[in-house]
Design an enzyme around this catalytic site. Structure first.
Site, PDB file in Angstrom:
ATOM      1  N   LYS A   1       0.889  -0.944  -0.157  1.00 15.39           N
ATOM      2  CA  LYS A   1       0.069  -0.046   0.122  1.00 15.39           C
ATOM      3  C   LYS A   1       0.809   1.258   0.094  1.00 15.39           C
ATOM      4  O   LYS A   1       2.064   1.063   0.651  1.00 15.39           O
ATOM      5  CB  LYS A   1      -0.938  -0.041   1.251  1.00 15.39           C
ATOM      6  CG  LYS A   1      -0.181   0.229   2.529  1.00 15.39           C
ATOM      7  CD  LYS A   1      -1.231   0.968   3.640  1.00 15.39           C
ATOM      8  CE  LYS A   1      -0.238   1.788   4.345  1.00 15.39           C
ATOM      9  NZ  LYS A   1      -0.748   2.302   5.570  1.00 15.39           N
TER      10      LYS A   1
ATOM     11  N   GLU B   1      -2.328   5.352  16.315  1.00 11.13           N
ATOM     12  CA  GLU B   1      -1.086   5.195  16.610  1.00 11.13           C
ATOM     13  C   GLU B   1      -0.457   6.414  17.572  1.00 11.13           C
ATOM     14  O   GLU B   1      -0.950   7.476  17.710  1.00 11.13           O
ATOM     15  CB  GLU B   1      -0.169   5.545  15.358  1.00 11.13           C
ATOM     16  CG  GLU B   1      -0.279   4.476  14.381  1.00 11.13           C
ATOM     17  CD  GLU B   1       0.363   4.788  13.284  1.00 11.13           C
ATOM     18  OE1 GLU B   1       1.634   4.468  13.087  1.00 11.13           O
ATOM     19  OE2 GLU B   1      -0.195   5.315  12.227  1.00 11.13           O
TER      20      GLU B   1
ATOM     21  N   ASP C   1      -3.798   7.093   3.929  1.00  8.77           N
ATOM     22  CA  ASP C   1      -2.714   6.320   4.486  1.00  8.77           C
ATOM     23  C   ASP C   1      -3.861   5.117   5.423  1.00  8.77           C
ATOM     24  O   ASP C   1      -3.248   3.942   5.315  1.00  8.77           O
ATOM     25  CB  ASP C   1      -1.977   7.032   5.438  1.00  8.77           C
ATOM     26  CG  ASP C   1      -0.905   6.241   6.227  1.00  8.77           C
ATOM     27  OD1 ASP C   1      -0.273   5.412   5.366  1.00  8.77           O
ATOM     28  OD2 ASP C   1      -0.752   6.143   7.441  1.00  8.77           O
TER      29      ASP C   1
ATOM     30  N   LYS D   1      -3.182  -9.955  10.663  1.00  9.37           N
ATOM     31  CA  LYS D   1      -3.104  -9.911  12.071  1.00  9.37           C
ATOM     32  C   LYS D   1      -3.862 -11.111  12.475  1.00  9.37           C
ATOM     33  O   LYS D   1      -4.973 -10.893  12.142  1.00  9.37           O
ATOM     34  CB  LYS D   1      -3.529  -8.872  12.772  1.00  9.37           C
ATOM     35  CG  LYS D   1      -2.222  -7.472  12.592  1.00  9.37           C
ATOM     36  CD  LYS D   1      -3.172  -6.400  13.178  1.00  9.37           C
ATOM     37  CE  LYS D   1      -2.097  -5.011  12.725  1.00  9.37           C
ATOM     38  NZ  LYS D   1      -0.727  -4.882  13.487  1.00  9.37           N
TER      39      LYS D   1
ATOM     40  N   LYS E   1      -2.581   9.794  14.153  1.00 10.36           N
ATOM     41  CA  LYS E   1      -1.087   9.744  14.577  1.00 10.36           C
ATOM     42  C   LYS E   1      -0.899  10.488  15.950  1.00 10.36           C
ATOM     43  O   LYS E   1      -1.730  11.429  15.993  1.00 10.36           O
ATOM     44  CB  LYS E   1      -0.136  10.136  13.467  1.00 10.36           C
ATOM     45  CG  LYS E   1      -0.285   9.058  12.196  1.00 10.36           C
ATOM     46  CD  LYS E   1       0.987   9.594  11.460  1.00 10.36           C
ATOM     47  CE  LYS E   1       1.488   8.670  10.482  1.00 10.36           C
ATOM     48  NZ  LYS E   1       1.783   7.208  10.765  1.00 10.36           N
TER      49      LYS E   1
ATOM     50  N   HIS F   1      -6.902  -0.052   5.463  1.00  6.01           N
ATOM     51  CA  HIS F   1      -6.958  -0.690   6.880  1.00  6.01           C
ATOM     52  C   HIS F   1      -8.379  -0.651   7.269  1.00  6.01           C
ATOM     53  O   HIS F   1      -9.108  -1.548   7.675  1.00  6.01           O
ATOM     54  CB  HIS F   1      -6.005  -0.361   7.781  1.00  6.01           C
ATOM     55  CG  HIS F   1      -4.575  -0.580   7.515  1.00  6.01           C
ATOM     56  ND1 HIS F   1      -4.072  -1.534   6.455  1.00  6.01           N
ATOM     57  CD2 HIS F   1      -3.623   0.379   7.449  1.00  6.01           C
ATOM     58  CE1 HIS F   1      -2.844  -1.117   6.536  1.00  6.01           C
ATOM     59  NE2 HIS F   1      -2.408  -0.222   7.242  1.00  6.01           N
TER      60      HIS F   1
HETATM   61  N1  LIG Z   1       8.186   1.546   5.782  1.00  7.09           N
HETATM   62  C1  LIG Z   1       6.824   0.853   6.289  1.00  7.09           C
HETATM   63  O1  LIG Z   1       6.873   0.844   7.470  1.00  7.09           O
HETATM   64  C2  LIG Z   1       5.730   0.587   5.222  1.00  7.09           C
HETATM   65  C3  LIG Z   1       4.551   0.322   5.732  1.00  7.09           C
HETATM   66  C4  LIG Z   1       3.628  -0.049   4.662  1.00  7.09           C
HETATM   67  C5  LIG Z   1       3.828   0.198   3.304  1.00  7.09           C
HETATM   68  N2  LIG Z   1       4.990   0.648   2.881  1.00  7.09           N
HETATM   69  C6  LIG Z   1       5.134   0.964   1.705  1.00  7.09           C
HETATM   70  O2  LIG Z   1       6.070   0.012   1.049  1.00  7.09           O
HETATM   71  C7  LIG Z   1       6.829   0.700   0.165  1.00  7.09           C
HETATM   72  C8  LIG Z   1       8.371   0.718   0.754  1.00  7.09           C
HETATM   73  O3  LIG Z   1       8.522   1.160   1.947  1.00  7.09           O
HETATM   74  P1  LIG Z   1      10.019   1.898   2.409  1.00  7.09           P
HETATM   75  O4  LIG Z   1       9.564   2.664   3.643  1.00  7.09           O
HETATM   76  O5  LIG Z   1      10.822   0.881   2.515  1.00  7.09           O
HETATM   77  O6  LIG Z   1      10.182   3.127   1.468  1.00  7.09           O
HETATM   78  P2  LIG Z   1      11.651   3.681   1.156  1.00  7.09           P
HETATM   79  O7  LIG Z   1      12.398   3.596   2.313  1.00  7.09           O
HETATM   80  O8  LIG Z   1      11.171   5.153   1.029  1.00  7.09           O
HETATM   81  O9  LIG Z   1      11.996   3.221  -0.410  1.00  7.09           O
HETATM   82  C9  LIG Z   1      12.504   2.064  -0.760  1.00  7.09           C
HETATM   83  C10 LIG Z   1      13.717   2.206  -1.748  1.00  7.09           C
HETATM   84  O10 LIG Z   1      13.344   2.709  -2.738  1.00  7.09           O
HETATM   85  C11 LIG Z   1      14.123   3.635  -3.309  1.00  7.09           C
HETATM   86  N3  LIG Z   1      13.702   5.098  -3.548  1.00  7.09           N
HETATM   87  C12 LIG Z   1      13.237   5.595  -2.672  1.00  7.09           C
HETATM   88  N4  LIG Z   1      12.746   7.039  -3.333  1.00  7.09           N
HETATM   89  C13 LIG Z   1      13.075   6.690  -4.664  1.00  7.09           C
HETATM   90  C14 LIG Z   1      12.966   7.663  -5.816  1.00  7.09           C
HETATM   91  N5  LIG Z   1      12.460   8.985  -5.340  1.00  7.09           N
HETATM   92  N6  LIG Z   1      13.295   7.050  -6.856  1.00  7.09           N
HETATM   93  C15 LIG Z   1      13.896   6.004  -7.070  1.00  7.09           C
HETATM   94  N7  LIG Z   1      14.061   4.989  -5.917  1.00  7.09           N
HETATM   95  C16 LIG Z   1      13.650   5.356  -4.719  1.00  7.09           C
HETATM   96  C17 LIG Z   1      15.340   3.616  -2.450  1.00  7.09           C
HETATM   97  O11 LIG Z   1      16.398   2.511  -2.934  1.00  7.09           O
HETATM   98  P3  LIG Z   1      17.579   2.834  -3.953  1.00  7.09           P
HETATM   99  O12 LIG Z   1      17.729   4.511  -4.027  1.00  7.09           O
HETATM  100  O13 LIG Z   1      18.762   2.135  -3.044  1.00  7.09           O
HETATM  101  O14 LIG Z   1      17.053   2.451  -5.097  1.00  7.09           O
HETATM  102  C18 LIG Z   1      14.762   3.244  -1.010  1.00  7.09           C
HETATM  103  O15 LIG Z   1      15.968   2.713  -0.282  1.00  7.09           O
HETATM  104  C19 LIG Z   1       6.371   2.065   0.041  1.00  7.09           C
HETATM  105  O16 LIG Z   1       5.435   1.997  -0.948  1.00  7.09           O
HETATM  106  C20 LIG Z   1       5.750   2.111   1.237  1.00  7.09           C
HETATM  107  O17 LIG Z   1       4.416   3.328   1.124  1.00  7.09           O
HETATM  108  C21 LIG Z   1       5.987   0.801   3.922  1.00  7.09           C
END
Ligand SMILES: NC(=O)c1ccc[n+]([C@@H]2O[C@H](COP(=O)([O-])OP(=O)(O)OC[C@H]3O[C@@H](n4cnc5c(N)ncnc54)[C@H](OP(=O)(O)O)[C@@H]3O)[C@@H](O)[C@H]2O)c1
Length: 497
Positions: free
Chosen positions: A159, A227, A246, A193, A351, A251
């Site tokens: 998501k 949260e 979000d 969950k 939040k 959810h």
């Molecule tokens: N984190 C959570 O807890 C969570 C929870 C629910 C859903 N999500 C979803 O899961 C996905 C990944 O989440 P995340 O928190 O891991 O994301 P993130 O850390 O922001 O991004 C993951 C990776 O994507 C690449 N990236 C980021 N911004 C970019 C850009 N502008 N252009 C190209 N590459 C880019 C980067 O890797 P490189 O630069 O090394 O390629 C980064 O390490 C998202 O869609 C988020 O909404 C996350």
């Protein structure tokens, strides 16, 4: 020998995480895959390939993941052996050549580890990259299901799934060009969950609740997912998303559907999904003029959370100091069908609230006539059934009894069931369960295309009005971090009388 929580062992496979240098991978995906490994839930022939743009060797990737693991858990025994299954590949997300090279690497891994061509592509990337990535995976031949019974390919999409109805539909069209609906796993970790899954068991495996589960006996339903954390490091995403994209489109809508749906005729993916879709189709549309009759918006200011001073939303790193993004929403929803007509469902999420809390409370109607009218000093409190999802995984029922002693007075007491009471077996965390289901090809706990479209259709006028109304500043009610949200939220209920 497989552990008892696995009826059938998963197929050998490779999980390929795209965006593997990010937060989700290090904080959730790898720790929960490792936890599954420790519980004996992974197939013996299993490999992980992390892909991202960041230049890194496999050794450096493993070291970074090990460091993050220590922040998540103390239980790291077995990591050395597990980490030999992890590999890292640099990937340019919009370069076809990069995916062709990845395809070659996966073939080598298949040959070395006998993973039989089975692949899960997990898009742990910012949403704007989902379409391009799905397309280039497809063009590199990585989406095809090979004939002959071996070699499946699945794609997991995180998501948010789109930022509105049109972008979700466009994403669907792109992904469907290369992957069939049955290959697509749109993840909503809330659904995985244990206590959320238990909702269906509780409702449909007990004869005593279902006859009361309707407009004749239920006054209203509260669904809360709060949260205590703020926006943390995700301001870039959250500023554009806000609480409705979000939490509500995904959810909250799932919790609503599980609470309100009719019993499916079988506990299988399609019948369960069909009943949820009927709920989404019965949602009473909220017109743009009617939004603020039914919605309260808030944004957190500075305050105290868990005894610590915290900043307000507008002072968080990466947030516009004039931001009008809502971090809190409370919404009244009606489901126009025979079972629920005119029963309000209050959905609340935010939040930086007083604590992390997820629960569903069913408030039954008052007794029609009180025979204690002349005797009791106070009225009779209504029965409330609460299904606690976090932090307390429990079911409680509040009812009235007589206070001991000669005076006639009532007291509310609570019957209390703790979900883990009397259970000593393995418990799977949400991502563990979701990843395992994906390996099994079981889509029951994942979103399907139609549900996504219907929930966006419902929520979109609300988002539009919240973002474009002329009195946007006044509509956004400030609340103190560490409180239970803006005082105005209580008015939603009092408006109903
Ligand atoms: N984190 C959570 O807890 C969570 C929870 C629910 C859903 N999500 C979803 O899961 C996905 C990944 O989440 P995340 O928190 O891991 O994301 P993130 O850390 O922001 O991004 C993951 C990776 O994507 C690449 N990236 C980021 N911004 C970019 C850009 N502008 N252009 C190209 N590459 C880019 C980067 O890797 P490189 O630069 O090394 O390629 C980064 O390490 C998202 O869609 C988020 O909404 C996350």
């Amino acid at each position: 020998m497989f552990p008892r929580f696995l009826d059938v062992p998963p197929d050998p496979c490779i999980i390929i995480i795209l965006g593997a240098s990010g937060d989700l991978t290090s904080r959730k995906l790898i720790p929960e895959l490792f936890s599954l490994h420790r519980k004996g839930g992974l197939p013996e022939r299993f490999q992980i390939v992390g892909c991202a743009r960041s230049p890194m060797t496999t050794e450096q990737f493993r070291t970074a993941l090990a460091d993050s693991l220590h922040n998540v858990t103390d239980e790291t025994q077995g990591w050395e052996q597990f980490s030999t299954r992890i590999h890292y590949r640099e990937l340019i997300y919009d370069s076809g050549e990069s995916y062709t090279e990845l395809a070659g690497f996966l073939q080598e891994l298949d040959a070395d580890h006998r993973t039989e061509g089975n692949r899960i592509f997990y898009l742990a990337l910012p949403m704007f990259l989902y379409g391009t990535t799905a397309q280039l995976l497809g063009e590199a031949g990585l989406s095809s299901q090979k004939s002959g019974g071996t070699g499946w390919s699945r794609i997991v999409v995180e998501k948010p799934y789109g930022s509105d109805r049109a972008s979700a539909a466009e994403l669907d069209t792109t992904i469907h060009r290369y992957f069939d609906e049955k290959q697509i796993f749109r993840i909503d970790h809330y659904l995985a969950k244990e206590t959320v899954q238990n909702l269906l068991m509780f409702r449909f495996a007990n004869a005593i609740f279902e006859p009361l589960w309707n407009r004749n006996y239920i006054d209203h339903v509260d669904i809360i997912a709060c949260e205590s954390l703020g926006v943390e490091k995700r301001a870039g995403y959250y500023e554009k998303s806000g609480v409705f994209r979000d939490m509500f489109q995904n959810h909250m809508m799932q919790l609503l559907a599980l609470t309100a749906m009719e019993p499916p005729n079988r506990f299988e993916t399609d019948p369960v999904h069909d009943e949820k879709v009927k709920v989404f189709r019965s949602l009473r549309p909220i017109s743009e003029d009617g939004v603020f009759e039914n919605v309260v918006l808030g944004q957190y200011g500075p305050g105290m959370v868990n005894g610590k001073k915290v900043r307000g939303y507008r002072d968080e790193d990466g947030v516009d100091p004039q931001s009008l993004t809502p971090t809190y929403g409370s919404m009244r929803v009606f489901i126009d069908n025979w079972r629920w007509k005119d029963v309000p469902f209050y959905l609340t999420s935010g939040k930086r609230l007083a604590s992390k809390l997820t629960r569903i409370s069913i408030r039954f109607k008052d007794v029609p006539v009180s025979m204690f009218g002349g005797v009791l000093e106070e009225g009779i409190t209504a029965n409330v059934l609460t299904l606690g999802i976090h932090p307390e995984e429990r079911i409680t029922l509040k009812f009235q009894t007589k206070n001991p002693g000669s005076k006639v007075c009532l007291r509310s007491v609570t019957m209390d069931f703790n979900y883990l009471q009397g259970y000593a077996g393995t418990v799977l965390a949400a991502y563990e369960k979701a990843l395992l289901d994906c390996m099994h090809g079981d889509r029951m706990l994942f979103w399907h295309s139609e549900g996504i479209d219907l929930t966006w259709e419902f929520i979109e006028p609300v988002i539009n009005q919240c973002e474009m109304c002329s009195d946007r500043v006044e509509r956004l009610k400030p609340y103190e971090a560490g409180s239970w949200g803006p005082a105005e939220a209580a008015e939603l209920k009092s408006r109903m009388g």
